[in-house]
Motif scaffolding. Structure first.
Motif, PDB file in Angstrom:
ATOM      1  N   ILE A 260       4.127 -42.103   4.125  1.00 31.30           N
ATOM      2  CA  ILE A 260       3.010 -41.787   3.149  1.00 31.30           C
ATOM      3  C   ILE A 260       2.513 -42.827   1.544  1.00 31.30           C
ATOM      4  O   ILE A 260       1.457 -42.283   1.496  1.00 31.30           O
ATOM      5  N   ALA A 261       2.929 -44.014   1.471  1.00 27.12           N
ATOM      6  CA  ALA A 261       2.681 -44.763   0.097  1.00 27.12           C
ATOM      7  C   ALA A 261       1.184 -45.189   1.100  1.00 27.12           C
ATOM      8  O   ALA A 261       0.263 -44.890  -0.086  1.00 27.12           O
ATOM      9  N   SER A 262       1.583 -45.823   1.986  1.00 23.78           N
ATOM     10  CA  SER A 262       0.445 -46.736   2.799  1.00 23.78           C
ATOM     11  C   SER A 262      -0.668 -45.301   2.660  1.00 23.78           C
ATOM     12  O   SER A 262      -1.832 -45.736   2.729  1.00 23.78           O
ATOM     13  N   SER A 263      -0.751 -44.418   3.286  1.00 26.98           N
ATOM     14  CA  SER A 263      -1.810 -43.750   3.756  1.00 26.98           C
ATOM     15  C   SER A 263      -2.407 -42.801   2.125  1.00 26.98           C
ATOM     16  O   SER A 263      -3.755 -42.700   1.936  1.00 26.98           O
ATOM     17  N   LEU A 588     -10.071 -53.366   3.417  1.00 18.51           N
ATOM     18  CA  LEU A 588      -8.679 -54.738   3.320  1.00 18.51           C
ATOM     19  C   LEU A 588      -7.214 -53.936   3.740  1.00 18.51           C
ATOM     20  O   LEU A 588      -6.313 -54.474   3.769  1.00 18.51           O
ATOM     21  N   ILE A 589      -6.902 -52.593   2.678  1.00 14.48           N
ATOM     22  CA  ILE A 589      -5.639 -51.826   2.802  1.00 14.48           C
ATOM     23  C   ILE A 589      -5.716 -52.040   4.877  1.00 14.48           C
ATOM     24  O   ILE A 589      -4.201 -51.980   5.384  1.00 14.48           O
ATOM     25  N   LEU A 590      -6.523 -51.387   5.220  1.00 14.34           N
ATOM     26  CA  LEU A 590      -6.486 -51.465   7.010  1.00 14.34           C
ATOM     27  C   LEU A 590      -6.005 -52.966   7.683  1.00 14.34           C
ATOM     28  O   LEU A 590      -5.305 -52.899   8.352  1.00 14.34           O
ATOM     29  N   ALA A 591      -6.530 -53.597   7.344  1.00 16.32           N
ATOM     30  CA  ALA A 591      -6.942 -54.649   7.518  1.00 16.32           C
ATOM     31  C   ALA A 591      -5.315 -55.426   7.997  1.00 16.32           C
ATOM     32  O   ALA A 591      -4.652 -55.646   8.202  1.00 16.32           O
ATOM     33  N   ILE A 599      -9.595 -53.816  13.588  1.00 11.59           N
ATOM     34  CA  ILE A 599      -9.441 -52.541  14.071  1.00 11.59           C
ATOM     35  C   ILE A 599      -9.974 -51.728  12.662  1.00 11.59           C
ATOM     36  O   ILE A 599     -10.630 -50.112  13.311  1.00 11.59           O
ATOM     37  N   PRO A 600     -10.285 -52.271  11.478  1.00 13.75           N
ATOM     38  CA  PRO A 600     -10.178 -51.625  10.579  1.00 13.75           C
ATOM     39  C   PRO A 600     -11.905 -50.794  10.698  1.00 13.75           C
ATOM     40  O   PRO A 600     -12.090 -49.987  10.634  1.00 13.75           O
ATOM     41  N   ALA A 601     -12.598 -52.317  10.582  1.00 17.18           N
ATOM     42  CA  ALA A 601     -14.223 -51.671  10.830  1.00 17.18           C
ATOM     43  C   ALA A 601     -13.880 -51.167  12.027  1.00 17.18           C
ATOM     44  O   ALA A 601     -15.494 -50.032  11.742  1.00 17.18           O
ATOM     45  N   VAL A 602     -13.451 -50.591  13.296  1.00 19.35           N
ATOM     46  CA  VAL A 602     -13.791 -49.034  13.779  1.00 19.35           C
ATOM     47  C   VAL A 602     -13.539 -48.274  13.673  1.00 19.35           C
ATOM     48  O   VAL A 602     -14.571 -47.229  13.210  1.00 19.35           O
ATOM     49  N   TYR A 644      -6.960 -39.742   8.694  1.00 16.60           N
ATOM     50  CA  TYR A 644      -7.276 -38.915  10.088  1.00 16.60           C
ATOM     51  C   TYR A 644      -7.214 -40.147  11.088  1.00 16.60           C
ATOM     52  O   TYR A 644      -6.424 -39.990  12.229  1.00 16.60           O
ATOM     53  N   ALA A 645      -8.390 -41.241  10.765  1.00 14.87           N
ATOM     54  CA  ALA A 645      -8.674 -42.078  11.703  1.00 14.87           C
ATOM     55  C   ALA A 645      -7.092 -43.006  12.417  1.00 14.87           C
ATOM     56  O   ALA A 645      -6.613 -43.343  13.118  1.00 14.87           O
ATOM     57  N   ILE A 646      -6.570 -43.267  11.217  1.00 19.76           N
ATOM     58  CA  ILE A 646      -5.296 -44.019  10.005  1.00 19.76           C
ATOM     59  C   ILE A 646      -4.317 -42.905  11.509  1.00 19.76           C
ATOM     60  O   ILE A 646      -3.288 -44.516  12.817  1.00 19.76           O
TER      61      ILE A 646
END
Length: 762
Positions: A260-263, A588-591, A599-602, A644-646
């Protein structure tokens, strides 16, 4: 994390007491919240409009005013004028036969009241004016009301919106739930989180009406995911640990906290980007919403575990079959049509990128294209159609130079779009004689019609009061004489008729000076015969700026058009900065999360495409959009719907590690659908309800755009993202940074350290 989770579960009664105390604190804090309804308050400090507003608030007299238009004949209009002008509390009410007052069977009443717009006498006079019109059966409207019930109307609308939203959300949660009893936890958690946020808003000193109105809805839409994640985790763990709800909650919470925190980080990052806007409304809304996310997180982490444990047995007794259909066919169909869908995605992305750049922005709420205009907006447009535009443009110049003021008045009045110019230095009371000039007693006698002897007595008394010596050539300022007359009229040897005329003249000059001359600045007022926002108006401002600055480098500009011009100037940089910061923060968070640069770029590409398409719709429909709506919705759409994508990406990568790509993507889409549907439908419904039921055009446009954008994002992640993940999988996985797994030692003499250990089964 397990230790933290265990502590929260064991101390749940303590947290019940803590939240009860916080609710009491919030109950006392909510009434302390000060709401700001003037959007110009948030203008950048360095703009002319902001500086001018601060100067005018401090130096010039403020009177409440109202504009009314009445359908009647001229004779009745004159009678109405006389009746209203005689009311106590009416200070100034000019009216005549000119077209600025009466045209096409319509009278235009511009009334100035004593005191400010909340002065008791002004309010009473305004209400009596409306009573006169109502009792007379007149057909009238109010383009500019003295009293606006906007705050009360908006508050009542939000109550309806919240009630309907709550009902719809409960239905959605019921559809996606695993037991009927778990539904009870969501309103408890949300009400507490919303109350905590509302009760702490007074920490900011003052918040905008935008934040105060939409925050509770957006908090519900943005943070409901967190409660859903923990609830579903708890149900899953209970199925694994039969008869041990505390252990199940500990395990569920330990897994849910980092998830949840990362989301929430992606959502908060979009809100943080808003805080960098030059318009401080972004800081206000971003801070209030970010705090709401924190309140929701704390409530879900600390209060919800105890609530779910209380509901544990009812949840077991009310378990029901899964209402959400299996959508394996969806994933299979998407993969089968992948080549067509890739082409469609590229085409839509390109078209959206081009069209969204052609979006027409507006910078004042009156200019927003809306299908539900307020009564005030309708009345104002009707007034403009008959009498033309009331578009005030103000120039402030250092006081004391009458020649300079007259020069600026003349220079601006030369412009074809300027149909009136007003400044005290430009008021000519005789040929070549202005109200700001000084005169001798003979000239004063000629101008006013007073005999020279009486004029000389007046000048002698004035000089004595001023501590000056009178001589035959002595000159006194006309404005100073007016002040003296007003203060000493009863002691002068004048007839009652002369006293009445002198008092009227002096009061008129005093009223004008209070409006136009301050301690340090004089105010020059012009009317632009064009809309607040138009190409002609902005071009006029661009011409006047250098012209007036060449005459007076310290001149400051203000007015609705000037405010729009300032916002227009800052918007392009704000737009680029916020878009880049939002994407950068989230990337940056997703990277870090995915340990991959690609993957974050997509994921960002898919959501950015949805944003482009969302803001292409107003272009296609021929509507404009308030600039702030674009900034806030694009930031929230990117920050919130990328979750949703994550979700799909995480499910796919987890499944792909133990099965083939096709099966993994099909199962990932099917597994993610309930969460995407629940979260997305809640946010879109909340947005559309705000857009459809709110009379404020700014808030309505935000709601509609957010609802539309959420649906487009849902479609994007359910259609195009699976295709991209499937086709780019070999490349994406090569960019993932892999770490060597560390070997964790488990003490065999401590069975509780073994995952899913249940001492009752020992």
């Amino acid at each position: 994390m397990r230790k933290i989770a265990k502590f929260i579960v064991e101390k749940r009664v303590l947290f019940f007491v803590l939240f009860a105390a916080l609710l009491v604190y919030s109950a006392f804090g909510i009434p302390k919240v000060v709401v700001e309804y003037d959007i110009t308050t948030y203008l950048p400090a360095g703009t002319d409009t902001k500086r001018a507003l601060e100067i005018m608030d401090g130096e010039f007299a403020a009177y409440g005013s109202a504009t009314l238009i009445v359908k009647t004949d001229l004779e009745n209009a004159v009678e109405l004028h006389d009746e209203i002008a005689a009311l106590d509390g009416v200070k100034n009410f000019p009216f005549g036969e000119g077209e600025e007052y009466y045209k096409d069977g319509t009278a235009k009443f511009g009334i100035t009241f004593v005191g400010t717009d909340d002065d008791a006498a002004a309010v009473v006079a305004y209400e009596k004016t409306l009573e006169i019109l109502e009792s007379g059966g007149y057909d009238y409207s109010v383009p500019t009301p003295l009293i606006d019930d906007y705050a009360e109307r908006l508050a009542s609308e939000m109550i309806v919106i919240i009630a309907i939203s709550a009902a719809v959300i409960l239905l959605v949660l019921l559809f996606t739930s695993k037991s009927f009893a778990e539904i009870l936890a969501f309103p408890i958690v949300f009400v507490v989180a919303a109350a905590l946020n509302m009760g702490t808003n007074h920490w900011f000193g003052k918040i905008s009406f935008v934040s105060n109105t939409v925050c509770i809805i957006l908090q519900l839409a943005l943070a409901i995911d967190y409660a859903i994640i923990l609830c579903h985790r708890f149900t899953e763990e209970k199925d694994k640990r039969q008869g041990d709800p505390k252990g199940a909650m500990t395990a569920a919470l330990a897994k849910a906290i980092p998830e949840i925190a990362s989301s929430s980080l992606t959502t908060v990052s979009g809100l943080v980007a808003l805080m960098f806007m030059q318009l401080r409304l972004g800081l206000d809304l971003g801070a209030v919403l970010a705090k709401s996310i924190v309140c929701s997180l704390l409530t879900v982490f600390l209060l919800m575990p105890g609530v779910l444990l209380l509901l544990s047995k009812p949840m077991d007794r009310t378990r029901h079959r899964n209402f959400v259909p299996k959508l394996r066919f969806w994933g299979k169909g998407v993969i089968k049509a992948r080549y067509v869908l890739i082409a469609v995605f590229v085409a839509l992305f390109a078209v959206g990128a081009v069209l969204s750049q052609r979006l027409a922005y507006c910078y004042s709420t009156d200019a927003i294209d809306t299908s539900r205009p307020t009564d005030t907006m309708t009345a104002k447009r009707e007034c403009e159609e008959i009498f033309g535009y009331d578009n005030m443009f103000v120039v402030l110049v250092p006081t004391g130079d009458a020649e300079l003021e007259r020069g600026i008045l003349a220079a601006v009045a030369e412009e074809p779009l300027i149909d009136s110019a007003l400044g005290l230095a430009g008021v000519e009371i005789a040929d070549g004689l202005y109200v700001t000039d000084s005169v001798d007693y003979k000239t004063f006698a000629e101008v006013t019609g007073v005999n020279e002897g009486m004029s000389m007595i007046l000048f002698m008394r004035y000089a004595a009061a001023a501590g000056e010596s009178f001589s035959l050539g002595y000159k006194a300022p006309i404005l100073g004489l007016a002040d003296y007359l007003l203060a000493n009229i009863d002691g002068l040897p004048l007839s009652d008729e002369q006293k009445a005329a002198a008092r009227e003249l002096a009061e008129t000059l005093e009223f004008a000076r209070g409006q136009l001359v301050g301690k340090n600045y004089s105010r020059l007022v012009f009317n632009i015969a064009a809309p607040t926002e138009s190409r002609q108006t902005f071009e006029l401002i661009e011409r006047l700026g250098p012209k007036i600055k060449a005459m007076c480098a310290d001149a400051i500009f203000a007015g609705a058009s000037m405010s729009a011009y300032d916002l227009n100037s800052s918007f392009s940089s704000d737009n680029i900065m916020i878009s880049l910061l939002t994407v950068l923060f989230i990337y940056l968070i997703l990277a870090v999360t995915f340990r991959s640069p690609l993957i974050p770029a997509v994921l960002v590409l898919v959501i950015q495409g949805a944003i482009f398409l969302n803001f292409s719709l107003p272009v296609i429909m021929g509507n404009n959009l308030f600039f702030f709506t674009y900034l806030i919705v694009s930031a929230i759409q990117m920050g919130a719907t990328i979750d949703y994508a994550i979700l799909i990406t995480n499910r796919y990568r987890s499944l792909a590690a133990r099965t083939d790509r096709r099966t993994a993507i099909v199962d990932a889409v099917a597994g993610a659908f309930p969460t995407v549907f629940t979260s997305g439908s809640i946010m879109s419904v909340a947005g559309f309800l705000v857009g459809g039921l709110t009379s404020d055009p700014l808030i309505a446009s935000m709601g509609t755009c957010l609802g539309t954008g959420t649906i487009i994002s849902m479609i994007g992640v359910m259609v195009f993202l699976p295709v991209l993940l499937y086709m780019l999988a070999p490349v994406l996985e090569k960019t993932v940074v892999k770490f060597k797994p560390s070997i964790r030692r488990t003490r065999l003499d401590d069975p509780s350290a073994i995952p899913y250990y249940n001492k009752e089964q020992d």
